[in-house]
Design a protein around this motif. Structure first.
Motif, mmCIF file in Angstrom:
data_model
loop_
_atom_site.group_PDB
_atom_site.id
_atom_site.type_symbol
_atom_site.label_atom_id
_atom_site.label_comp_id
_atom_site.label_asym_id
_atom_site.label_seq_id
_atom_site.Cartn_x
_atom_site.Cartn_y
_atom_site.Cartn_z
ATOM 1 N N HIS A 47 23.522 -10.874 26.702
ATOM 2 C CA HIS A 47 23.500 -12.322 26.477
ATOM 3 C C HIS A 47 22.072 -12.810 26.225
ATOM 4 C CE1 HIS A 47 27.700 -12.620 27.531
ATOM 5 N NE2 HIS A 47 27.467 -11.986 28.660
ATOM 6 N N SER A 62 20.892 -11.569 22.819
ATOM 7 C CA SER A 62 21.554 -12.351 21.779
ATOM 8 C C SER A 62 20.910 -13.729 21.648
ATOM 9 C CB SER A 62 23.043 -12.486 22.103
ATOM 10 O OG SER A 62 23.682 -13.310 21.167
ATOM 11 N N LEU A 63 20.605 -14.354 22.776
ATOM 12 C CA LEU A 63 19.961 -15.665 22.755
ATOM 13 C C LEU A 63 18.590 -15.586 22.077
ATOM 14 C CD1 LEU A 63 19.756 -18.650 23.653
ATOM 15 C CD2 LEU A 63 18.823 -17.805 25.822
ATOM 16 N N GLY A 72 20.180 -17.754 34.461
ATOM 17 C CA GLY A 72 20.891 -18.356 33.331
ATOM 18 C C GLY A 72 20.741 -19.867 33.287
ATOM 19 N N GLY A 129 24.192 -9.010 32.044
ATOM 20 C CA GLY A 129 23.409 -10.145 31.583
ATOM 21 C C GLY A 129 22.525 -9.871 30.388
ATOM 22 N N ARG A 161 21.620 -13.793 38.821
ATOM 23 C CA ARG A 161 21.852 -13.868 37.369
ATOM 24 C C ARG A 161 22.229 -15.285 36.949
ATOM 25 N NH1 ARG A 161 26.358 -10.843 36.482
ATOM 26 N NH2 ARG A 161 26.276 -11.508 34.329
#
Length: 196
Positions: free
Chosen positions: A130, A133-134, A69, A127, A65
């Motif tokens: 996130h 949302s991005l 990222g 994960g 992860r």
């Protein structure tokens, strides 16, 4: 003077050995003995950090992860417009070259095992919010810049883009779609979202 050990580096080394085994032989081949051999460590050293296969898989999943990222975060440094950033982020999730194919093979193995392993499923769920949302932020920024249609629901479109990426990965990995066809499919979808 005692030897200074970088424990984070050792954990990362173990996780990378797990990744290589998953990629080359499959999840069922992961064992403490196999990972110790792949990592070039003694069983005792590996067991200092993880004592069970489940702990080892969770360690490897966490490092996986983090790796994803870092790659997605690096996209922001290479792209100039919100739509380019959105496109680049999704492309980073797709098996378009050897490294991204490597990552996706490992990711698919973890997805499959997480269906029956609650601890892995819980780690994988950490994960996704996130990432969604991005993607939604990038869609909103592209809307504000006039690049994507203003009426779109950014959160729903983020989920659709994620589903697109997940849905095409397996077919691409087995050779149903070439990297060029995968990129063309993404561009076709994004073109339908454009303003005007």
């Amino acid at each position: 003077m005692p030897k200074i050990v970088d424990h984070d580096a050792r954990r990362r080394h173990i996780a990378e050995a797990v990744h290589r085994i998953i990629h080359d032989k499959g999840m069922e081949s992961v064992s403490l003995r196999e990972v110790a051999a792949e990592a070039g460590m003694s069983m005792g050293t590996v067991q200092y950090y993880v004592t069970t296969k489940d702990q080892m898989l969770l360690l490897a999943l966490e490092h996986f992860r983090v790796w994803i990222g870092i790659r997605v975060a690096a996209v922001t440094a290479r792209q100039s417009t919100p739509l380019d950033l959105l496109r680049g982020t999704v492309l980073e999730l797709l098996p378009l070259d050897d490294e991204r194919s490597y990552l996706n093979r490992i990711g698919l193995a973890f997805q499959a095992s997480s269906v029956v392993a609650d601890d892995q499923a819980a780690a994988m769920r950490l994960g996704l919010p996130h990432l969604l949302s991005l993607l939604a932020e990038q869609i909103r920024a592209a809307q504000a810049a006039g690049q994507l249609a203003a009426h779109l629901d950014a959160d729903k479109e983020a989920s659709i883009l994620y589903a697109f990426a997940q849905g095409i990965v397996n077919a691409a990995l087995v050779g149903h779609y070439t990297p060029k066809e995968v990129v063309a499919a993404l561009d076709y979808h994004l073109a339908r979202l454009r303003a005007g």
